[in-house]
Design a protein around this motif. Structure first.
Motif, PDB file in Angstrom:
ATOM      1  N   LEU A  83       0.434  -7.161   2.078  1.00  0.00           N
ATOM      2  CA  LEU A  83      -0.942  -7.208   2.413  1.00  0.00           C
ATOM      3  C   LEU A  83      -1.473  -8.619   2.197  1.00  0.00           C
ATOM      4  O   LEU A  83      -1.005  -9.526   1.191  1.00  0.00           O
ATOM      5  CB  LEU A  83      -1.905  -6.190   1.711  1.00  0.00           C
TER       6      LEU A  83
ATOM      7  N   ASP B  48      -7.372  -8.038   4.203  1.00  0.00           N
ATOM      8  CA  ASP B  48      -6.730  -6.730   4.942  1.00  0.00           C
ATOM      9  C   ASP B  48      -7.482  -5.564   4.361  1.00  0.00           C
ATOM     10  O   ASP B  48      -7.861  -5.426   3.195  1.00  0.00           O
ATOM     11  CB  ASP B  48      -5.339  -6.674   4.521  1.00  0.00           C
ATOM     12  N   GLU B  49      -7.925  -4.704   5.228  1.00  0.00           N
ATOM     13  CA  GLU B  49      -8.245  -3.425   5.191  1.00  0.00           C
ATOM     14  C   GLU B  49      -7.391  -2.285   5.238  1.00  0.00           C
ATOM     15  O   GLU B  49      -6.680  -2.267   6.022  1.00  0.00           O
ATOM     16  CB  GLU B  49      -9.568  -3.183   6.125  1.00  0.00           C
ATOM     17  N   VAL B  50      -7.264  -1.488   4.005  1.00  0.00           N
ATOM     18  CA  VAL B  50      -6.335  -0.236   4.124  1.00  0.00           C
ATOM     19  C   VAL B  50      -7.113   0.875   3.960  1.00  0.00           C
ATOM     20  O   VAL B  50      -8.008   1.238   3.245  1.00  0.00           O
ATOM     21  CB  VAL B  50      -5.450  -0.158   2.699  1.00  0.00           C
TER      22      VAL B  50
ATOM     23  N   LYS C  11       5.930  -6.264   5.565  1.00  0.00           N
ATOM     24  CA  LYS C  11       4.468  -6.662   5.891  1.00  0.00           C
ATOM     25  C   LYS C  11       3.719  -6.567   4.665  1.00  0.00           C
ATOM     26  O   LYS C  11       2.851  -5.278   4.631  1.00  0.00           O
ATOM     27  CB  LYS C  11       4.017  -5.542   7.241  1.00  0.00           C
TER      28      LYS C  11
ATOM     29  N   VAL D 257     -10.797  -2.944   0.748  1.00  0.00           N
ATOM     30  CA  VAL D 257     -10.266  -4.412   1.575  1.00  0.00           C
ATOM     31  C   VAL D 257      -9.795  -4.946   0.364  1.00  0.00           C
ATOM     32  O   VAL D 257     -10.455  -4.932  -0.852  1.00  0.00           O
ATOM     33  CB  VAL D 257     -11.646  -4.936   1.944  1.00  0.00           C
TER      34      VAL D 257
ATOM     35  N   TYR E 232       0.910  -1.129   0.068  1.00  0.00           N
ATOM     36  CA  TYR E 232      -0.043   0.025  -0.136  1.00  0.00           C
ATOM     37  C   TYR E 232       0.764   1.172   0.000  1.00  0.00           C
ATOM     38  O   TYR E 232       1.869   1.346   0.606  1.00  0.00           O
ATOM     39  CB  TYR E 232      -0.701   0.145   1.233  1.00  0.00           C
TER      40      TYR E 232
ATOM     41  N   VAL F 262      -3.563  -0.057   8.451  1.00  0.00           N
ATOM     42  CA  VAL F 262      -3.969  -1.468   8.079  1.00  0.00           C
ATOM     43  C   VAL F 262      -4.461  -2.294   8.946  1.00  0.00           C
ATOM     44  O   VAL F 262      -3.827  -2.598   9.866  1.00  0.00           O
ATOM     45  CB  VAL F 262      -2.515  -2.381   7.423  1.00  0.00           C
ATOM     46  N   ASN F 263      -5.550  -2.617   8.832  1.00  0.00           N
ATOM     47  CA  ASN F 263      -6.402  -3.398   9.751  1.00  0.00           C
ATOM     48  C   ASN F 263      -6.334  -2.785  11.182  1.00  0.00           C
ATOM     49  O   ASN F 263      -6.352  -3.336  12.248  1.00  0.00           O
ATOM     50  CB  ASN F 263      -5.975  -5.022  10.122  1.00  0.00           C
TER      51      ASN F 263
END
Length: 292
Positions: free
Chosen positions: A271, A275-277, A269, A290, A139, A217-218
């Motif tokens: 994604l 996962d939600e950004v 790390k 997501v 991201y 992120v999350n």
């Protein structure tokens, strides 16, 4: 003023958004003429802006689909390594083909690449995991600049006069493809790899030199910076891009991401599915997507 592209009862419209972002007004009703796309609004803005004074008839945004505010007519112009700390973390990662070692981490001139317009999606839309193609998905929270007035050879002193407004961009990246192909276009241009929005906020409401930018992120805060930390500011980017290329109304510039991207961690790390950004920039709203 905040503007958005919405889907209302199956029809896509351009709308003005209330300051509290709870209501909207269809632009066609305000200006009394068709405004089919955000690019149409940008081109007609000087003619219609005096009519953009909502004074009743607001409609609730509840349940309304918010699309990407603008679909660029040509590639999104992007800037790499444009925050000092991110320039160092990216060069240190070993994926940086623009620098031989840390002594070259800070670029001497803006690093420019592009993303295909087909990458653009809106807030709430799903980002697609490129199964079988990449497993190093990252991201990048960024400020997006939307050009309002065409120009070539634009000076830094005049650059902000050519800006219509600002939005939020997530410059999603397949790091392994970025490394494999050296040029960044393929790794940056997979379908759904440019979430954008939710609003396009007119330049008169934005101090582009002092915007807080955050990315989670999350729910974990990963990026936290301010546009004051840009290596090359927005006027410099516009001057650079327009030196031999005529910028057009509706062109979009992604100004680079700060430190805290997935590749900057040890180990990285990246994604994963589900996962939600979520990204916020001062006054520009919240962009959330997501990966599925």
């Amino acid at each position: 003023m905040k503007f958005a592209t919405l889907t209302v009862e199956g029809q896509e419209i351009v709308a003005a958004i209330s300051p509290d972002a709870d209501h909207y007004w269809p632009l066609e009703e305000l200006v009394g003429r068709p405004i089919a796309t955000m690019v149409d609004l940008i081109r007609a803005y000087d003619e219609v802006k005096a009519q953009l004074k909502p004074n009743g008839g607001a409609r609730s945004l509840a349940g309304v689909k918010i699309n990407a505010p603008i679909l660029p007519l040509r590639n999104i112009m992007c800037v790499g390594k444009n925050y000092f700390a991110h320039a160092h973390e990216f060069t240190k990662s070993g994926f940086d083909s623009s620098a031989k070692d840390m002594s070259e981490a800070i670029p001497a001139a803006p690093i420019i690449f592009t993303k295909a317009p087909e990458t653009v999606i809106g807030t709430g839309d799903d980002m697609r995991y490129p199964t079988g193609l990449s497993d190093s998905i990252d991201y990048e929270a960024e400020l997006g600049v939307v050009i309002g007035k065409a120009g070539r050879g634009i000076s830094k002193a005049d650059a902000l006069d050519h800006v219509f407004g600002y939005t939020i961009i997530n410059d999603m990246t397949a790091r392994d493809l970025q490394s494999k192909h050296k040029q960044w276009f393929i790794g940056k241009s997979l379908d759904t790899f440019c979430p954008m929005g939710p609003w396009l906020v007119s330049a008169d409401e934005v101090d582009v030199t002092n915007l807080d930018l955050k990315c989670w992120v999350n729910g974990e805060l990963r990026q936290d910076a301010n546009t004051a930390d840009l290596i090359f500011d927005v006027p410099t980017l516009i001057e650079t891009l327009s030196a031999g290329l005529t910028l057009q109304p509706g062109d979009v510039i992604a100004t680079g991401t700060p430190a805290g991207v997935g590749i900057g961690f040890e180990p990285p790390k990246y994604l994963a599915r589900g996962d939600e950004v979520a990204i916020e920039i001062s006054g520009l709203g919240r962009l959330s997507n997501v990966l599925v």
